[in-house]
Design a protein around this motif. Structure first.
Motif: not given
Length: 362
Positions: A91-102, A104-110
């Protein structure tokens, strides 16, 4: 006159009853075999989901058992602490890194389609590679095929909702299994004839030991590979290092094929910057896999079953053909479980060969 003919002439009614019982037993086994094959074919997704739940429960049970031994507490209390700690970390890791992961995920798809297009345009200059590139599908189709490789676990829902739903199912069912495993194992063992129940318990314990040891080692390996990949790509200057490291850590659950699948997008992104960076990225992945293969993997196999690489790859191909990506992901623990069953129930019990099959040190 043969012994069978003497037996028939001596007591025909008794022999007929024996033959009838044997025929009934053979027919029953055949019916059960056909029913089992039909169940596997018709309910493959559900069976794989159940197996994933069992793996989750084994991992949670092993972690809670270790914590209970270290802190001298009841195992169920230790299980609650383990679940809370894992939930807090995720939970803490997801909350801390969720914006960056999201992001980077969208950028990776492009970036992947753009990297494929740049690669195709560059290799067009080489006559030998031109024919190979002509056979490749368009970038959009490649991305679509990569998306279809995501585990098809959506038994009740589709897409992302299905994947999240099945993760929740695996976690909750795994917690229930880990809370009272004897309730379920005893129920299965009661289906075995009483004279064979002690051996059934030995097989069940060996299966649990093998899978728990493999899962513990693989979880540590996945964490190390994910962190080292992210740090290494970041130091090399490869973009989207965090999401690429997470992908590498998750796909490390799949031996041999997983690292190749994780390395392809990283190399494509690096190649879009420079060929030298792509070469360094390849060397990074090769180095990580060499360390894992010669250091981490022997530590895992020291306490679990030693599976030949060719057997693992064949099992991945077979289960992947039958059940898709989920079959590839679960092929190795399935192979480990089957290896234990074949060793104990066939080689030892049927063939009577117990030489060279000593249990690995715990």
């Amino acid at each position: 006159m043969t012994d069978q003919q003497q037996e028939i002439s001596a007591d025909p009614p008794q022999v007929k009853r024996r033959v009838a019982r044997r025929m009934t037993m053979i027919s029953g086994i055949a019916v059960l075999f056909v029913a089992g094959v039909a169940a596997v074919v018709l309910a493959a997704d559900a069976l794989l989901l159940v197996f994933a739940c069992i793996l989750c429960s084994i991992l949670l049970y092993k972690l809670s058992e270790i914590l209970a031994q270290k802190l001298h507490m009841k195992r169920k209390l230790a299980l609650g602490i383990v679940v809370l700690l894992l939930a807090a970390i995720i939970g803490i890791g997801g909350w801390a890194m969720a914006p960056q992961i999201a992001e980077q995920s969208s950028k990776l798809a492009k970036e992947i389609p753009a990297a494929v297009e740049r690669l195709q345009s560059e290799v067009q200059q080489h006559p030998l590679l031109k024919r190979v590139v002509a056979e490749l599908p368009p970038p959009e189709q490649i991305v679509k095929q990569m998306g279809s490789m995501v585990p098809n676990a959506g038994l009740f829902f589709g897409g992302v909702i299905g994947a999240l739903g099945n993760v929740i199912i695996i976690l909750f069912v795994g917690i229930y299994f880990a809370t009272s495993p004897q309730l379920y194992t005893n129920g299965l063992i009661r289906l075995v004839p009483q004279s064979n129940r002690p051996r059934a318990r030995e097989v069940q314990k060996e299966l649990g030991h093998t899978l728990s040891s493999w899962l513990m080692g693989k979880a540590a390996s996945m964490l190390i590979v994910g962190v080292v990949t992210s740090v290494g790509l970041s130091m090399l200057g490869v973009p989207l290092a965090l999401i690429l490291g997470i992908i590498a850590g998750l796909l490390d659950f799949i031996p041999y094929l997983g690292p190749i699948m994780a390395g392809i997008p990283a190399v494509l992104l690096a190649l879009s910057i420079s060929p030298d960076l792509a070469l360094y990225t390849v060397l990074l992945f090769v180095g990580i896999q060499l360390v894992e293969g010669y250091v981490l993997q022997p530590l895992i196999e020291a306490k679990a079953v030693d599976l030949p690489p060719a057997l693992v790859i064949v099992m991945q191909l077979v289960f992947g053909t039958l059940f898709g990506f989920a079959g590839v992901a679960l092929a190795t623990p399935l192979a480990a479980g089957l290896a234990v069953l074949v060793k104990m129930l066939y080689i030892e019990d049927v063939l009577g060969d117990r030489s060279g099959l000593q249990k690995k040190p715990g």
